[in-house]
Scaffold this motif. Structure first.
Motif, PDB file in Angstrom:
ATOM      1  N   VAL A 117       0.868  -1.176   0.000  1.00 21.76           N
ATOM      2  CA  VAL A 117       0.000   0.000   0.000  1.00 21.76           C
ATOM      3  C   VAL A 117       0.906   1.228   0.000  1.00 21.76           C
ATOM      4  O   VAL A 117       1.738   1.402   0.888  1.00 21.76           O
ATOM      5  N   TYR A 118       0.747   2.060  -1.020  1.00 24.05           N
ATOM      6  CA  TYR A 118       1.520   3.283  -1.139  1.00 24.05           C
ATOM      7  C   TYR A 118       0.695   4.437  -0.598  1.00 24.05           C
ATOM      8  O   TYR A 118      -0.488   4.557  -0.904  1.00 24.05           O
ATOM      9  N   ILE A 119       1.308   5.266   0.211  1.00 25.70           N
ATOM     10  CA  ILE A 119       0.599   6.382   0.829  1.00 25.70           C
ATOM     11  C   ILE A 119       1.080   7.681   0.205  1.00 25.70           C
ATOM     12  O   ILE A 119       2.286   7.951   0.154  1.00 25.70           O
ATOM     13  N   PHE A 120       0.110   8.478  -0.255  1.00 22.12           N
ATOM     14  CA  PHE A 120       0.402   9.764  -0.880  1.00 22.12           C
ATOM     15  C   PHE A 120      -0.307  10.878  -0.123  1.00 22.12           C
ATOM     16  O   PHE A 120      -1.335  10.644   0.521  1.00 22.12           O
ATOM     17  N   THR A 121       0.239  12.077  -0.204  1.00 23.66           N
ATOM     18  CA  THR A 121      -0.408  13.254   0.357  1.00 23.66           C
ATOM     19  C   THR A 121      -0.199  14.421  -0.589  1.00 23.66           C
ATOM     20  O   THR A 121       0.797  14.474  -1.305  1.00 23.66           O
ATOM     21  N   TRP A 172       1.412  16.318  -5.373  1.00 26.94           N
ATOM     22  CA  TRP A 172       1.364  15.028  -4.708  1.00 26.94           C
ATOM     23  C   TRP A 172       2.754  14.529  -4.357  1.00 26.94           C
ATOM     24  O   TRP A 172       3.684  14.641  -5.139  1.00 26.94           O
ATOM     25  N   THR A 173       2.879  13.939  -3.173  1.00 28.71           N
ATOM     26  CA  THR A 173       4.132  13.398  -2.672  1.00 28.71           C
ATOM     27  C   THR A 173       3.881  12.017  -2.099  1.00 28.71           C
ATOM     28  O   THR A 173       2.894  11.812  -1.391  1.00 28.71           O
ATOM     29  N   GLN A 174       4.774  11.078  -2.397  1.00 29.58           N
ATOM     30  CA  GLN A 174       4.659   9.753  -1.806  1.00 29.58           C
ATOM     31  C   GLN A 174       5.260   9.804  -0.412  1.00 29.58           C
ATOM     32  O   GLN A 174       6.385  10.218  -0.221  1.00 29.58           O
ATOM     33  N   VAL A 175       4.497   9.348   0.582  1.00 34.22           N
ATOM     34  CA  VAL A 175       4.950   9.395   1.966  1.00 34.22           C
ATOM     35  C   VAL A 175       5.546   8.060   2.392  1.00 34.22           C
ATOM     36  O   VAL A 175       6.596   8.010   3.021  1.00 34.22           O
TER      37      VAL A 175
END
Length: 105
Positions: free
Chosen positions: A76-80, A87-90
């Motif tokens: 699971v990839y988390i983005f914000t 958008w940035t991948q966290v």
């Protein structure tokens, strides 16, 4: 008289809770749509590459968006978007799913 006040009070509480719930659902759908459009139009993913996109309320970041990709369904990839449209991948930091180009001068 007390019954009427109690009834109006309960209706008010339900309307406030319902309004908060509805506004969160609208925010979630907006974030999900925005990230999916970003991944498809700017990052070059196809619709079939993305299995799911789901936004939730959290402490940090406040509105993370969880993405599962077809080639790696167990991760699971988390983005914000950090409140903006960038958008940035966290998490997880590796493998990196955003194809940001590095400018070398």
């Amino acid at each position: 008289m007390r019954k009427k006040i109690l009834i109006f009070g309960l209706i008010f509480v339900f309307l406030v809770i319902g309004g908060i719930f509805a506004s969160l659902q609208i925010k979630y759908k907006s974030l999900e749509k925005s990230l999916k459009n970003y991944l498809i139009s700017e990052q070059g993913y196809s619709e079939s590459d993305i299995l799911s996109v789901k936004a939730k309320l959290s402490k940090m970041p406040q509105f993370p968006v969880y993405v599962r990709f077809a080639d790696d369904p167990d991760t699971v990839y988390i983005f914000t978007d950090r409140g903006a449209s960038d958008w940035t991948q966290v998490d997880p930091s590796t493998p990196q799913r955003l194809r940001k180009e590095v400018n070398m001068k």
